[in-house]
Design a protein around this motif. Structure first.
Motif, PDB file in Angstrom:
ATOM      1  N   ARG A 198       7.641  82.133  -0.600  1.00 17.45           N
ATOM      2  CA  ARG A 198       8.676  81.455  -1.127  1.00 17.45           C
ATOM      3  C   ARG A 198       9.428  81.835  -0.805  1.00 17.45           C
ATOM      4  NH1 ARG A 198       5.466  81.339  -6.908  1.00 17.45           N
ATOM      5  NH2 ARG A 198       7.901  80.399  -7.257  1.00 17.45           N
ATOM      6  N   PHE A 199      10.794  81.290  -1.408  1.00 19.04           N
ATOM      7  CA  PHE A 199      12.125  81.065  -0.561  1.00 19.04           C
ATOM      8  C   PHE A 199      12.825  82.920  -0.864  1.00 19.04           C
ATOM      9  CE2 PHE A 199      16.717  81.259  -1.240  1.00 19.04           C
ATOM     10  CZ  PHE A 199      16.872  81.776   0.048  1.00 19.04           C
ATOM     11  N   LYS A 200      12.952  83.102  -2.761  1.00 20.56           N
ATOM     12  CA  LYS A 200      12.694  84.227  -2.932  1.00 20.56           C
ATOM     13  C   LYS A 200      11.876  85.384  -2.468  1.00 20.56           C
ATOM     14  CE  LYS A 200       9.424  84.296  -6.934  1.00 20.56           C
ATOM     15  NZ  LYS A 200       9.373  83.907  -8.832  1.00 20.56           N
ATOM     16  N   LYS A 240       3.892  79.954  -0.384  1.00 28.14           N
ATOM     17  CA  LYS A 240       4.099  78.542  -0.771  1.00 28.14           C
ATOM     18  C   LYS A 240       3.317  77.437  -1.048  1.00 28.14           C
ATOM     19  CE  LYS A 240       6.441  77.749   2.394  1.00 28.14           C
ATOM     20  NZ  LYS A 240       7.835  77.518   3.729  1.00 28.14           N
ATOM     21  N   ASN A 241       2.261  77.784  -0.440  1.00 26.11           N
ATOM     22  CA  ASN A 241       0.680  77.142  -0.257  1.00 26.11           C
ATOM     23  C   ASN A 241      -0.424  77.283  -1.530  1.00 26.11           C
ATOM     24  OD1 ASN A 241      -2.046  75.987   0.618  1.00 26.11           O
ATOM     25  ND2 ASN A 241      -0.606  75.024   2.807  1.00 26.11           N
ATOM     26  N   LYS A 242      -0.100  76.717  -2.043  1.00 23.45           N
ATOM     27  CA  LYS A 242      -1.029  76.749  -3.644  1.00 23.45           C
ATOM     28  C   LYS A 242      -2.372  76.466  -2.712  1.00 23.45           C
ATOM     29  CE  LYS A 242       2.118  75.042  -7.030  1.00 23.45           C
ATOM     30  NZ  LYS A 242       2.523  74.734  -7.600  1.00 23.45           N
ATOM     31  N   ASP A 243      -2.804  75.663  -2.522  1.00 29.40           N
ATOM     32  CA  ASP A 243      -4.299  75.654  -1.854  1.00 29.40           C
ATOM     33  C   ASP A 243      -4.726  77.069  -0.759  1.00 29.40           C
ATOM     34  OD1 ASP A 243      -4.727  72.888  -2.306  1.00 29.40           O
ATOM     35  OD2 ASP A 243      -4.493  71.603  -0.746  1.00 29.40           O
ATOM     36  N   LYS A 244      -3.555  76.844  -0.515  1.00 31.86           N
ATOM     37  CA  LYS A 244      -4.019  78.259   0.484  1.00 31.86           C
ATOM     38  C   LYS A 244      -4.480  79.847  -0.053  1.00 31.86           C
ATOM     39  CE  LYS A 244      -2.785  79.146   4.269  1.00 31.86           C
ATOM     40  NZ  LYS A 244      -1.809  79.240   6.192  1.00 31.86           N
ATOM     41  N   ILE A 245      -3.102  80.020  -1.549  1.00 30.99           N
ATOM     42  CA  ILE A 245      -3.193  80.702  -2.512  1.00 30.99           C
ATOM     43  C   ILE A 245      -4.772  80.386  -3.346  1.00 30.99           C
ATOM     44  CG2 ILE A 245      -2.711  81.389  -4.866  1.00 30.99           C
ATOM     45  CD1 ILE A 245      -0.286  80.645  -4.137  1.00 30.99           C
ATOM     46  N   LEU A 246      -5.137  79.569  -3.477  1.00 33.63           N
ATOM     47  CA  LEU A 246      -6.453  79.059  -4.082  1.00 33.63           C
ATOM     48  C   LEU A 246      -7.549  79.781  -3.389  1.00 33.63           C
ATOM     49  CD1 LEU A 246      -6.849  76.492  -5.679  1.00 33.63           C
ATOM     50  CD2 LEU A 246      -5.874  79.003  -7.249  1.00 33.63           C
ATOM     51  N   VAL A 303      -4.132  82.149 -13.623  1.00 31.10           N
ATOM     52  CA  VAL A 303      -5.000  81.880 -15.439  1.00 31.10           C
ATOM     53  C   VAL A 303      -4.178  81.139 -16.576  1.00 31.10           C
ATOM     54  CG1 VAL A 303      -6.331  83.281 -17.575  1.00 31.10           C
ATOM     55  CG2 VAL A 303      -6.831  83.372 -15.187  1.00 31.10           C
ATOM     56  N   ASN A 304      -3.246  82.138 -16.716  1.00 31.37           N
ATOM     57  CA  ASN A 304      -1.835  81.282 -17.734  1.00 31.37           C
ATOM     58  C   ASN A 304      -1.260  80.700 -17.111  1.00 31.37           C
ATOM     59  OD1 ASN A 304      -1.697  83.504 -20.410  1.00 31.37           O
ATOM     60  ND2 ASN A 304      -3.219  84.636 -18.414  1.00 31.37           N
ATOM     61  N   GLY A 305      -1.510  79.304 -16.390  1.00 27.84           N
ATOM     62  CA  GLY A 305      -0.940  78.415 -15.882  1.00 27.84           C
ATOM     63  C   GLY A 305       0.144  78.662 -14.858  1.00 27.84           C
ATOM     64  N   SER A 306       0.942  80.221 -14.164  1.00 28.50           N
ATOM     65  CA  SER A 306       1.936  80.228 -13.639  1.00 28.50           C
ATOM     66  C   SER A 306       1.628  80.699 -12.228  1.00 28.50           C
ATOM     67  CB  SER A 306       2.867  81.472 -14.452  1.00 28.50           C
ATOM     68  OG  SER A 306       4.496  81.811 -13.780  1.00 28.50           O
ATOM     69  N   TYR A 307       2.471  80.926 -11.523  1.00 23.43           N
ATOM     70  CA  TYR A 307       2.659  81.222 -10.115  1.00 23.43           C
ATOM     71  C   TYR A 307       3.533  82.438 -10.283  1.00 23.43           C
ATOM     72  CZ  TYR A 307      -0.635  77.893  -8.341  1.00 23.43           C
ATOM     73  OH  TYR A 307      -2.195  77.145  -8.152  1.00 23.43           O
ATOM     74  N   ASP A 308       4.535  82.532 -11.350  1.00 17.26           N
ATOM     75  CA  ASP A 308       5.438  83.010 -10.966  1.00 17.26           C
ATOM     76  C   ASP A 308       4.710  84.318 -11.925  1.00 17.26           C
ATOM     77  OD1 ASP A 308       7.873  81.862  -9.633  1.00 17.26           O
ATOM     78  OD2 ASP A 308       7.275  80.353 -10.954  1.00 17.26           O
ATOM     79  N   ARG A 309       5.675  85.546 -12.478  1.00 21.19           N
ATOM     80  CA  ARG A 309       5.226  86.513 -12.864  1.00 21.19           C
ATOM     81  C   ARG A 309       5.524  86.593 -14.399  1.00 21.19           C
ATOM     82  NH1 ARG A 309       7.984  90.171  -8.639  1.00 21.19           N
ATOM     83  NH2 ARG A 309       9.485  90.470  -9.816  1.00 21.19           N
TER      84      ARG A 309
END
Length: 312
Positions: free
Chosen positions: A114-116, A157-163, A272-278
């Motif tokens: 991701r960019f950041k 970035k890629n959420k499928d890859k993350i999972l 689990v809490n619905g976030s891809y961020d801290r």
């Protein structure tokens, strides 16, 4: 003053300003990456190698570099000369066949980040390339794994890859007896399904902050656990203790598969809490969040029953 600096460092507005300002490092980053020529496995490749080769992993991130090279402490681990020396010894002796060292993949490639995350590593590599070179000279040409396979949820970035990577990580301890060596408040796998496929779970609880001051007691308890096992073929030790985990993973890594697992449980809790961020979690110690040391201790009876040692 220290509290104010910590607040500014972790504040979202400050982080946004830093993210924008770091764009200027892109071209110098490309230059130094080419000059360094590091070969670091991708997060998915790293997990596959850990499983297929039963590798132990000693991870080096920016915190370990600060301690080893800059003689600076990090938020939950004050500078300790003995710790800095041992981190350097792990680098110098990192050619153990069963123990892989890991660096952030951002030291050579940020294309999937991701960019950041990209701009953080652009800035970091440019400003710390001399330390990265020293590390590279120590470890030689061995295959380096990715430190940040434990942080893919907030960084890729890629959420499928993350999972997919998450499911593969769970395979490290599938049907295994695991020992979790964690800081107080980590509560690895409590309230989520990370450990449901493990055969058996034991825990050593160490201090959440400055764990290195208790490293001899932690070593003793790990040794006691290892000596109690009839066979170590189906045993995995997971350590979540910051830089102290790097040292311990190296020390025990040829005896039993030992993984410096870092923030993986925290990252999974964000998801689990619905976030891809801290995000602020009420049930975890999180050194990277404002007021992250404030949390609700688990009253889970199974968790309490898994604790074989409590080191204060």
């Amino acid at each position: 003053m220290n509290k104010m600096l910590i607040f500014l460092k972790k504040n979202k507005i400050t982080q946004s300003i830093l993210t924008c300002s770091r764009v200027i490092y892109f071209l110098p980053y490309k230059f130094y990456v080419r000059k360094l020529g590091l070969k670091i496995a991708s997060p998915e490749e790293s997990v596959q190698m850990i499983i297929s080769d039963r590798l132990s992993v000693a991870r080096f991130g920016d915190g370990e570099f600060n301690l080893a090279f800059r003689h600076r402490g990090i938020g939950f681990q004050e500078y300790n000369n003995g710790l800095a020396k041992q981190l350097l010894e792990v680098m110098m002796g990192s050619k153990k066949s069963a123990v892989a060292v890991a660096l952030p993949h951002g030291y050579c490639n940020t294309s999937e980040d991701r960019f950041k995350t990209k701009v953080f590593w652009w800035s970091y590599v440019v400003r710390n390339q001399s330390y990265i070179r020293r590390f590279q000279n120590s470890v030689g040409k061995q295959k380096i794994l990715d430190t940040n396979f434990t942080r893919v949820i907030t960084e890729l970035k890629n959420k499928d890859k993350i999972l997919l990577i998450i499911e593969n990580i769970k395979g490290i301890w599938k049907n295994k007896s695991i020992l979790i060596v964690e800081g107080s408040g980590t509560q690895f796998g409590i309230g989520n399904d990370l450990l449901v496929k493990a055969a058996h779970i034991s825990r050593i609880i160490a201090p959440a902050e400055n764990a290195y001051t208790k490293i001899n007691e932690i070593r003793q308890e790990i040794n006691g656990f290892i000596n109690s096992q009839q066979s170590l073929e189906d045993v995995v030790v997971l350590i979540a203790l910051g830089p102290t985990a790097t040292v311990l993973a190296y020390e025990f890594g040829e005896i039993v598969q030992t993984i410096d697992i870092g923030h993986f449980d925290l990252q999974y809790e964000y998801l689990v809490n619905g976030s891809y961020d801290r995000i602020k979690l009420n049930n975890r110690y999180d050194n990277e969040m404002i007021n992250g040391a404030s949390f609700l201790p688990s009253q889970n009876k199974k968790y309490q029953s898994e604790i074989i040692a409590l080191i204060n």
